[in-house]
Write an enzyme that holds these catalytic residues in place. Structure first.
Site, PDB file in Angstrom:
ATOM      1  N   ARG A 121      40.689  64.314  59.692  1.00 33.31           N
ATOM      2  CA  ARG A 121      41.363  63.566  58.605  1.00 33.31           C
ATOM      3  C   ARG A 121      42.883  63.768  58.568  1.00 33.31           C
ATOM      4  NH1 ARG A 121      36.616  65.053  55.747  1.00 33.31           N
ATOM      5  NH2 ARG A 121      35.198  63.272  55.748  1.00 33.31           N
ATOM      6  N   LYS A 143      54.736  54.568  63.134  1.00 36.10           N
ATOM      7  CA  LYS A 143      53.732  53.597  63.589  1.00 36.10           C
ATOM      8  C   LYS A 143      52.949  54.232  64.741  1.00 36.10           C
ATOM      9  CE  LYS A 143      55.676  49.153  62.269  1.00 36.10           C
ATOM     10  NZ  LYS A 143      56.231  47.867  62.727  1.00 36.10           N
ATOM     11  N   GLU A 185      66.296  48.074  72.878  1.00 37.80           N
ATOM     12  CA  GLU A 185      66.046  48.401  71.460  1.00 37.80           C
ATOM     13  C   GLU A 185      67.320  48.971  70.808  1.00 37.80           C
ATOM     14  OE1 GLU A 185      63.496  47.597  69.650  1.00 37.80           O
ATOM     15  OE2 GLU A 185      61.772  47.410  70.995  1.00 37.80           O
ATOM     16  N   LYS A 227      67.426  53.346  62.343  1.00 39.58           N
ATOM     17  CA  LYS A 227      65.983  53.204  62.131  1.00 39.58           C
ATOM     18  C   LYS A 227      65.530  54.034  60.932  1.00 39.58           C
ATOM     19  CE  LYS A 227      61.494  52.647  63.802  1.00 39.58           C
ATOM     20  NZ  LYS A 227      60.546  52.478  64.857  1.00 39.58           N
ATOM     21  N   GLU A 237      56.629  48.485  55.926  1.00 44.01           N
ATOM     22  CA  GLU A 237      56.981  47.141  56.400  1.00 44.01           C
ATOM     23  C   GLU A 237      56.549  46.030  55.442  1.00 44.01           C
ATOM     24  OE1 GLU A 237      56.708  46.667  60.704  1.00 44.01           O
ATOM     25  OE2 GLU A 237      56.483  44.508  60.406  1.00 44.01           O
ATOM     26  N   ARG A 241      61.736  46.432  56.598  1.00 44.91           N
ATOM     27  CA  ARG A 241      61.437  46.993  57.920  1.00 44.91           C
ATOM     28  C   ARG A 241      61.205  45.897  58.950  1.00 44.91           C
ATOM     29  NH1 ARG A 241      57.768  52.282  59.515  1.00 44.91           N
ATOM     30  NH2 ARG A 241      57.972  52.017  61.773  1.00 44.91           N
ATOM     31  N   ASN A 245      62.054  43.960  63.801  1.00 44.31           N
ATOM     32  CA  ASN A 245      61.359  43.043  64.715  1.00 44.31           C
ATOM     33  C   ASN A 245      62.286  41.942  65.234  1.00 44.31           C
ATOM     34  OD1 ASN A 245      58.987  44.452  64.410  1.00 44.31           O
ATOM     35  ND2 ASN A 245      58.330  43.229  62.649  1.00 44.31           N
ATOM     36  N   HIS A 248      61.557  40.098  68.404  1.00 46.75           N
ATOM     37  CA  HIS A 248      60.184  40.486  68.753  1.00 46.75           C
ATOM     38  C   HIS A 248      59.175  39.339  68.596  1.00 46.75           C
ATOM     39  CE1 HIS A 248      61.822  44.464  69.007  1.00 46.75           C
ATOM     40  NE2 HIS A 248      60.651  45.050  69.146  1.00 46.75           N
ATOM     41  N   HIS A 252      57.405  39.266  71.817  1.00 43.15           N
ATOM     42  CA  HIS A 252      55.995  39.671  71.956  1.00 43.15           C
ATOM     43  C   HIS A 252      55.179  38.579  72.645  1.00 43.15           C
ATOM     44  CE1 HIS A 252      55.867  42.986  68.654  1.00 43.15           C
ATOM     45  NE2 HIS A 252      55.960  43.496  69.858  1.00 43.15           N
ATOM     46  N   HIS A 264      58.180  46.009  77.694  1.00 46.52           N
ATOM     47  CA  HIS A 264      58.457  45.596  76.315  1.00 46.52           C
ATOM     48  C   HIS A 264      59.935  45.210  76.139  1.00 46.52           C
ATOM     49  CE1 HIS A 264      58.085  45.513  71.960  1.00 46.52           C
ATOM     50  NE2 HIS A 264      59.124  46.336  71.883  1.00 46.52           N
TER      51      HIS A 264
HETATM   52  N1  GLY Z   1      59.273  49.205  66.188  1.00 43.96           N
HETATM   53  C1  GLY Z   1      59.463  48.608  64.942  1.00 43.96           C
HETATM   54  C2  GLY Z   1      59.080  49.481  63.807  1.00 43.96           C
HETATM   55  O1  GLY Z   1      58.883  50.671  63.981  1.00 43.96           O
HETATM   56  O2  GLY Z   1      58.954  48.986  62.721  1.00 43.96           O
END
Ligand code: GLY
Length: 365
Positions: A121, A143, A185, A227, A237, A241, A245, A248, A252, A264
């Site tokens: 957990r 993430k 990035e 960031k 997000e 946030r 993107n 992206h 993507h 990427h």
């Molecule tokens: N890579 C984008 C984020 O972490 O939100």
């Protein structure tokens, strides 16, 4: 060496330190032990990072249970590897007093973070990113996840690191293509949040490409500050946030249409140029901005156009399946100035007419 804090708000607020420096790896273990003294460590890395000698440098001969992901890369980023990692931790008699140490690039960090999020957990994870991509982006922000056979990051969790250690010296062994792609990035960070940072990258690109440690540390500080600020403001997000993107949405789609043959960062480079063309169509451009962006990406040697063989209808279809699509059409993140996001009614991801996107995809040939 430089340290900064990231404060993550929410029901269970937490704070972690990002440490940035050169030649940190060999002296890191005592620091990790000092911070997590009562925890037992489990290291997750991959075969490339191990072959580059970074695992050995980190552990310095200590007998620490480890899991080396084979083969390295997205192909292993799935639930089977996660099960193997969790079972390896159990076989090492580890429990809730474990600290997972993720040593590697984005896929290692995502997988190790996810394993830490679900083991007993949830146990803490320390991120030690070793690629330009992971140092600029994925190691910060929490993430984590793995792919299903249908989509990327289908299994996932927000699981913020307990600490992040960025040793820019680990970038010296990264292969040239990965190194360059990950820098996209960093360019994105300048474009969305800090014009001066964009200009620094533009003016220092030769030093960046020769991997000079001082400029790499300066970049890591900018990346983590930008960031970190965004993650502090909107950790899950909901809106802001989404600015991360930038490039992206189409990026993507291009990455997916290439069957992940494109890295990427390479696909995001195409997505950034696409965003610039959309901005021009929507009256959001500034004289010379897109030429400067293209120029820096071309100097990096990453693609700035959709590959010839890539079918435009396939790209449109992928866009319609975008996970954040509304009425089968995605929102887009755009800038209206170097370093400033274009907002519609306070929203960071905005509407763009499908005809504009179709036109832009044609221009990207
Ligand atoms: N890579 C984008 C984020 O972490 O939100």
């Amino acid at each position: 060496m430089h340290e900064m804090q990231v404060k993550v708000p929410g029901d269970a607020p937490r704070e972690y330190t990002i440490t940035i420096g050169a030649d940190l790896l060999s002296s890191l273990w005592p620091r990790i032990k000092a911070s997590f003294g009562t925890h037992r460590a489990f290291v997750i890395t991959d075969e490339h990072v191990a072959a580059a000698g970074h695992l050995e440098t980190l552990l310095g001969g200590r007998n620490i249970p480890s899991f080396v992901i084979r083969p390295a890369g997205e192909v292993s980023k799935n639930i089977n590897t996660t099960v193997a990692i969790i079972e390896a931790m159990e076989k090492a008699y580890l429990g809730r007093d474990t600290v997972v140490v993720a040593l590697g690039g984005g896929t290692v960090g995502d997988m190790a973070g996810f394993a830490a999020a679900i083991f007993k957990r949830g146990v803490p994870v320390v991120q030690i990113p070793t690629t330009t991509l992971a140092q600029a982006d994925s190691a910060v922000g929490g993430k984590t996840g793995v792919d299903s056979s249908v989509s990327k990051n289908a299994f996932g969790a927000f699981w913020h690191p307990a600490a992040v250690y960025i040793d820019v010296s680990t970038l010296q062994t990264l292969d040239e293509r990965q190194y360059r792609a990950g820098l996209v990035e960093a360019i994105k960070h300048g474009l969305i949040a800090d014009a001066e940072y964009f200009e620094l990258i533009e003016s220092q690109l030769d030093a960046i490409l020769t991997r000079e440690p001082d400029i790499l540390q300066t970049m890591a500080q900018h990346n983590c500050r930008i960031k970190g600020d965004v993650v502090e403001a909107d950790p899950r997000e909901q809106n802001q946030r989404r600015m991360l993107n930038y490039g992206h949405t189409i990026g993507h789609a291009v990455e997916s249409a290439s069957d992940y043959e494109m890295l990427h960062g390479e696909a995001i480079a195409v997505g950034i140029v696409a965003a610039g063309l959309i901005e021009a169509e929507m009256g959001l451009s500034e004289p010379g901005r897109l030429d400067r962006i293209r120029g820096i990406l071309e100097k990096l040697g990453v693609p700035v156009n959709v590959p010839d063989q890539m079918d435009e209808n396939k790209l449109i279809d992928i866009l319609k399946h975008d996970k954040k699509a509304v009425d089968s059409w995605p929102k887009f993140v755009l800038i209206d100035q170097l370093g400033r996001i274009h907002q519609q009614d306070g929203r960071y991801a905005v509407d763009v007419d499908r005809k504009i996107v179709e036109k832009v995809l044609k221009q990207l040939r």
